[in-house]
Design an enzyme around this catalytic site. Structure first.
Site, PDB file in Angstrom:
ATOM      1  N   CYS A   2     -24.234  27.989 -40.024  1.00  0.00           N
ATOM      2  CA  CYS A   2     -24.890  28.689 -40.907  1.00  0.00           C
ATOM      3  C   CYS A   2     -24.174  30.669 -40.042  1.00  0.00           C
ATOM      4  O   CYS A   2     -24.940  30.773 -38.977  1.00  0.00           O
ATOM      5  CB  CYS A   2     -26.358  28.781 -40.736  1.00  0.00           C
ATOM      6  SG  CYS A   2     -26.866  26.863 -41.646  1.00  0.00           S
ATOM      7  N   ARG A  27     -18.441  30.727 -40.069  1.00  0.00           N
ATOM      8  CA  ARG A  27     -19.739  29.686 -39.104  1.00  0.00           C
ATOM      9  C   ARG A  27     -20.305  28.506 -40.662  1.00  0.00           C
ATOM     10  O   ARG A  27     -21.565  28.347 -39.551  1.00  0.00           O
ATOM     11  CB  ARG A  27     -21.309  30.603 -39.293  1.00  0.00           C
ATOM     12  CG  ARG A  27     -20.212  32.107 -38.226  1.00  0.00           C
ATOM     13  CD  ARG A  27     -22.106  32.512 -37.588  1.00  0.00           C
ATOM     14  NE  ARG A  27     -22.917  32.268 -37.484  1.00  0.00           N
ATOM     15  CZ  ARG A  27     -22.916  31.888 -35.769  1.00  0.00           C
ATOM     16  NH1 ARG A  27     -22.500  32.269 -35.389  1.00  0.00           N
ATOM     17  NH2 ARG A  27     -23.561  31.188 -35.636  1.00  0.00           N
ATOM     18  N   TRP A  74     -23.741  26.157 -42.244  1.00  0.00           N
ATOM     19  CA  TRP A  74     -23.063  24.621 -42.449  1.00  0.00           C
ATOM     20  C   TRP A  74     -24.372  23.294 -42.068  1.00  0.00           C
ATOM     21  O   TRP A  74     -25.319  23.902 -41.331  1.00  0.00           O
ATOM     22  CB  TRP A  74     -22.999  24.962 -40.834  1.00  0.00           C
ATOM     23  CG  TRP A  74     -22.170  23.967 -40.281  1.00  0.00           C
ATOM     24  CD1 TRP A  74     -20.582  23.503 -40.448  1.00  0.00           C
ATOM     25  CD2 TRP A  74     -22.291  23.025 -39.519  1.00  0.00           C
ATOM     26  NE1 TRP A  74     -19.696  22.400 -40.203  1.00  0.00           N
ATOM     27  CE2 TRP A  74     -21.680  22.263 -39.166  1.00  0.00           C
ATOM     28  CE3 TRP A  74     -23.725  22.226 -38.928  1.00  0.00           C
ATOM     29  CZ2 TRP A  74     -21.560  21.092 -38.588  1.00  0.00           C
ATOM     30  CZ3 TRP A  74     -23.864  21.400 -37.857  1.00  0.00           C
ATOM     31  CH2 TRP A  74     -22.692  20.862 -37.889  1.00  0.00           C
ATOM     32  N   ASN A  98     -30.426  30.643 -39.090  1.00  0.00           N
ATOM     33  CA  ASN A  98     -29.203  29.809 -38.974  1.00  0.00           C
ATOM     34  C   ASN A  98     -30.540  28.763 -37.783  1.00  0.00           C
ATOM     35  O   ASN A  98     -30.625  29.752 -37.146  1.00  0.00           O
ATOM     36  CB  ASN A  98     -28.481  30.697 -38.338  1.00  0.00           C
ATOM     37  CG  ASN A  98     -27.268  30.664 -37.196  1.00  0.00           C
ATOM     38  OD1 ASN A  98     -27.364  31.130 -36.673  1.00  0.00           O
ATOM     39  ND2 ASN A  98     -27.635  28.959 -37.193  1.00  0.00           N
ATOM     40  N   GLY A  99     -29.969  28.129 -37.596  1.00  0.00           N
ATOM     41  CA  GLY A  99     -30.788  27.511 -36.343  1.00  0.00           C
ATOM     42  C   GLY A  99     -31.141  25.956 -37.034  1.00  0.00           C
ATOM     43  O   GLY A  99     -31.160  25.166 -37.740  1.00  0.00           O
ATOM     44  N   GLU A 483      -9.143  12.045 -21.936  1.00  0.00           N
ATOM     45  CA  GLU A 483      -9.604  12.607 -22.895  1.00  0.00           C
ATOM     46  C   GLU A 483      -8.483  13.954 -22.109  1.00  0.00           C
ATOM     47  O   GLU A 483      -7.762  15.025 -23.291  1.00  0.00           O
ATOM     48  CB  GLU A 483     -10.657  12.862 -23.243  1.00  0.00           C
ATOM     49  CG  GLU A 483     -11.218  14.129 -23.077  1.00  0.00           C
ATOM     50  CD  GLU A 483     -10.756  14.566 -25.076  1.00  0.00           C
ATOM     51  OE1 GLU A 483     -10.265  13.500 -25.492  1.00  0.00           O
ATOM     52  OE2 GLU A 483     -11.014  15.424 -25.549  1.00  0.00           O
ATOM     53  N   HIS A 506       0.077  -0.054 -10.769  1.00  0.00           N
ATOM     54  CA  HIS A 506       0.963  -1.541 -11.755  1.00  0.00           C
ATOM     55  C   HIS A 506       2.078  -0.662 -12.486  1.00  0.00           C
ATOM     56  O   HIS A 506       2.449  -1.476 -13.857  1.00  0.00           O
ATOM     57  CB  HIS A 506       0.192  -2.568 -11.821  1.00  0.00           C
ATOM     58  CG  HIS A 506      -0.962  -3.201 -12.177  1.00  0.00           C
ATOM     59  ND1 HIS A 506      -0.440  -3.899 -10.758  1.00  0.00           N
ATOM     60  CD2 HIS A 506      -2.062  -3.131 -11.516  1.00  0.00           C
ATOM     61  CE1 HIS A 506      -1.664  -4.233 -10.148  1.00  0.00           C
ATOM     62  NE2 HIS A 506      -2.643  -3.950 -10.521  1.00  0.00           N
ATOM     63  N   LYS A 606      -6.524  19.896 -38.012  1.00  0.00           N
ATOM     64  CA  LYS A 606      -7.834  19.195 -37.462  1.00  0.00           C
ATOM     65  C   LYS A 606      -7.935  18.011 -38.156  1.00  0.00           C
ATOM     66  O   LYS A 606      -9.437  17.182 -37.379  1.00  0.00           O
ATOM     67  CB  LYS A 606      -8.964  20.280 -37.733  1.00  0.00           C
ATOM     68  CG  LYS A 606     -10.128  20.190 -37.621  1.00  0.00           C
ATOM     69  CD  LYS A 606     -10.461  20.959 -35.861  1.00  0.00           C
ATOM     70  CE  LYS A 606     -11.891  21.058 -35.511  1.00  0.00           C
ATOM     71  NZ  LYS A 606     -11.429  20.587 -34.122  1.00  0.00           N
TER      72      LYS A 606
HETATM   73  C1  G6P Z   1      -7.115  14.466 -35.414  1.00  0.00           C
HETATM   74  C2  G6P Z   1      -7.652  15.729 -34.309  1.00  0.00           C
HETATM   75  C3  G6P Z   1      -8.167  15.026 -33.399  1.00  0.00           C
HETATM   76  C4  G6P Z   1      -9.569  14.077 -33.979  1.00  0.00           C
HETATM   77  C5  G6P Z   1      -9.265  13.197 -34.255  1.00  0.00           C
HETATM   78  C6  G6P Z   1     -10.203  12.481 -34.785  1.00  0.00           C
HETATM   79  O1  G6P Z   1      -6.260  13.915 -34.414  1.00  0.00           O
HETATM   80  O2  G6P Z   1      -6.099  16.831 -34.248  1.00  0.00           O
HETATM   81  O3  G6P Z   1      -9.139  16.835 -32.388  1.00  0.00           O
HETATM   82  O4  G6P Z   1     -10.103  14.022 -32.400  1.00  0.00           O
HETATM   83  O5  G6P Z   1      -8.012  13.949 -35.622  1.00  0.00           O
HETATM   84  O6  G6P Z   1     -11.093  12.964 -36.053  1.00  0.00           O
HETATM   85  P1  G6P Z   1     -12.342  12.773 -36.064  1.00  0.00           P
HETATM   86  O7  G6P Z   1     -12.854  14.111 -36.962  1.00  0.00           O
HETATM   87  O8  G6P Z   1     -12.719  11.867 -36.825  1.00  0.00           O
HETATM   88  O9  G6P Z   1     -13.626  13.147 -35.187  1.00  0.00           O
END
Ligand code: G6P
Length: 611
Positions: A2, A27, A74, A98-99, A483, A506, A606
């Site tokens: 937010c 935000r 948000w 916000n918070g 990761e 392996h 994203k």
């Molecule tokens: C996309 C993003 C990743 C994310 C994946 C799953 O590939 O680039 O960063 O981990 O989607 O997204 P989600 O919103 O389901 O965690």
């Protein structure tokens, strides 16, 4: 997250607020609203969705006045809707927040008992009613506001306004950012410095515990008891873009640095410890009986969230002694499904919109599973379609490569494991409380890693020109190796593979030579010695070794080329969190050194809403 904003001066307040909200829209864009105080009194407008909807409304019917507050939301408590949008009003008082107000339920019950009617599901609305109540006995807005702040627990940045006192805005901060500024005959408040830059470059960064009284003549800051506090006025020479990133060169780095707060917010308000010391998790709406009746536990996710799911498997099996199936959304969808009626199905997703995860959850539901989603975006499709939601409260994640959402998911999975352990009677209250204490110390451990970022930059400078990396980990850190490698791939375009350290012999060991740096995750745990043996195997084959270990383990100094240590106090099951943060920073620096736009890596999105 937010964003909040406030203005008091001689100009058209609505225009200033709208321009400011545009800068703060990153935000949150679940809803936007503003309240302007003019001759006719308070005018409040709120619209669901992006700021443009509010802008259209203001254009259709302009608001007149030279003082006001605004908000971009948000969502945390309550779906994105007009009722839940800020500002919240009680009589002649309006506030934006916000918070998270942790004690809002207590406060709400008390206020309802006194006859206050609530129009929203938000935690923030209690602040408006508390303020209206505190002003009933003739106290001024600043005096009443001070009393209200004393009643709030949790995190907040607040701005408030009252019809009866048109020449003053009040504001307070605890755990959420708030900046004040003064220029000419006007004063400003905002969640970050960007909205102020068009008006003034002289700002005050408020600190936790500060309460501010804002008039056209300037800003007075006090502590919660009304004692004056001296906050330096700082001259800011940031560009607007630098300011949006909070002074960080990239959103990714900003979001990495936000992790201690994101972890704290994910933990906050989630657990209730009653008088008898029993811990419960009110957010998890699936009943204890349903958990007990569940035959199997499934976790399905994509990308980084899938890695969190794999950590969840180790965690659940370790703490709950229960087998867990983990699958990638796009694989689960087309396999012969073994989901049975009554199974628990966890869908993990930052966005709550990933098509493959969403479809897997729908299929599981169709087969009779109880779907619990762990998502970051409130009101997202996955959250709405699930039987229960556990929100990670990490705030808006802008950088394409996920960072804080991942560590937030790990923390949420810990909470869930504790909850399931309790309903199954596997974990005793005392063990749960001890575990919660450990979780509460995580932000400090993450802070510790972030402070030593210089060491990771030095490692990055040494190896950023290499074309292949291997990441090795065992047990609960095997998914962290995956990761770490994914993060490096995504933002540096270097080929990187994550492997279970014991599996390396392996196959992947054939790739190892002096040109392939190997990242080894070897924190203090029961597999430490075995991981060190794997490290020796690659070292013997001349690979440069970058070891991530714990403070107390000193025997890697002579064998590894670089050693980074996480605090000794981190228990093995929580080591994935600080280790991940260190790997995020390493990948970030390598990406930047290679000249990549780390916030917008090529070919990636994203949120992937297509199959
Ligand atoms: C996309 C993003 C990743 C994310 C994946 C799953 O590939 O680039 O960063 O981990 O989607 O997204 P989600 O919103 O389901 O965690």
């Amino acid at each position: 997250m937010c964003g909040i904003i406030g203005y008091i001066g001689d100009a058209d307040a609505a225009g200033v607020l709208l321009e400011g909200l545009k800068r703060l829209e990153y935000r949150g864009y679940d809803s936007a609203g503003m309240a302007v105080l003019g001759r006719g009194g308070l005018d409040v407008r709120r619209r669901v969705g992006v700021l443009r909807h509010l802008e259209d409304e203001v254009r259709r019917a302009p608001l007149a006045g030279t003082a006001g507050i605004g908000h971009t939301r948000w969502a945390t408590h309550g779906q994105p809707s007009e009722e839940n949008a800020h500002p919240h009003r009680s009589g002649d008082v309006v506030v934006v927040h916000n918070g998270i107000i942790e004690n809002y339920l207590d406060l709400k019950r008390r206020l309802q008992g006194e006859g206050f009617a609530f129009a929203s599901e938000t935690d923030a609305e209690v602040i408006a009613h508390l303020l209206a109540r505190a002003m009933r006995d003739g106290r001024s807005l600043p005096q009443a506001f001070q009393a209200v702040v004393g009643e709030l627990q949790g995190s907040y940045a607040i701005a408030g306004l009252c019809e009866r006192e048109p020449d003053v805005l009040v504001a307070a901060r605890s755990g959420c950012p708030l900046v004040a500024g003064h220029g000419g005959e006007a004063s400003f408040l905002a969640s970050d410095v960007t909205p102020l830059l068009a008006h003034t470059r002289r700002v005050q960064f408020l600190e936790d515990g500060d309460v501010a009284v804002v008039t056209r003549r300037g800003v007075t800051v006090t502590d919660a008891d009304g004692r004056p506090v001296d906050r330096d006025t700082v001259a800011v020479d940031w560009t607007t873009e630098t300011a949006e990133k909070g002074g960080y060169p990239h959103f990714m780095l900003k979001e990495i640095h936000e992790q201690p707060q994101a972890i704290l917010d994910t933990l906050r308000g989630r657990t209730v410890v009653d008088d008898a010391g029993r811990v419960s998790f009110p957010d998890v709406t699936i009943t204890p009986d349903e958990f007990r009746a569940a035959g199997q536990i499934w976790i399905v996710a994509c990308g980084t969230s899938w890695h969190a799911g794999l950590v969840g498997k180790y965690l659940f099996e370790e703490l709950l002694h229960k087998p867990v199936h983990v699958d990638i959304g796009s694989e689960f969808r087309y396999r012969k499904s073994m989901v049975r009626k009554g199974d628990i199905f966890l869908a993990l997703s930052q966005s709550g919109e990933t098509a493959d995860t969403l479809d897997a959850a729908r299929e599981a539901r169709r087969l009779g599973a109880r779907v619990l989603s762990v998502v970051n975006v409130v009101g997202s499709t996955m959250a709405r379609e699930s039987d229960g939601v556990l929100y990670t409260r990490c705030g808006l994640e802008i950088s394409v490569a996920s960072t804080k959402a991942f560590t937030g998911q790990l923390v949420a999975l810990h909470l869930l494991a504790l909850h399931i352990g309790r309903v199954h009677g596997i974990l005793k209250e005392r063990a749960i409380r001890e575990w919660l204490d450990q979780l509460r110390q995580l932000p400090g451990h993450v802070e510790d890693v972030i402070k030593r970022d210089g060491e990771l930059l030095a490692v990055a400078k040494r190896f950023y020109q290499k074309n292949n990396f291997l990441y090795l980990g065992r047990w609960i850190n095997y998914p962290i190796a995956l990761e770490g490698a994914l993060k490096l791939k995504e933002i540096s375009y270097i080929h990187a593979e994550g492997y279970a350290a014991g599996e390396m012999k392996h196959g992947p060991i054939a790739l190892v030579d002096e040109d392939v740096p190997v990242v080894v995750l070897a924190p203090q745990d029961r597999l430490y010695r075995k991981t060190v043996s794997n490290l020796m195997e690659v070292k013997t084959r001349k690979a440069p070794v970058i070891a991530f270990t714990s403070e107390g383990e000193l025997d890697l100094e002579d064998v590894a080329d670089c050693v980074f240590r996480i605090p000794d106090a981190v228990p093995p099951l929580l080591a994935p969190v600080p280790l991940t943060v260190a790997l995020q920073l390493l990948a970030y620096h390598i990406g930047v050194l290679r000249g990549i736009d780390v916030d917008r890596p090529r070919n990636l999105a994203k949120s992937v809403t297509v199959e």
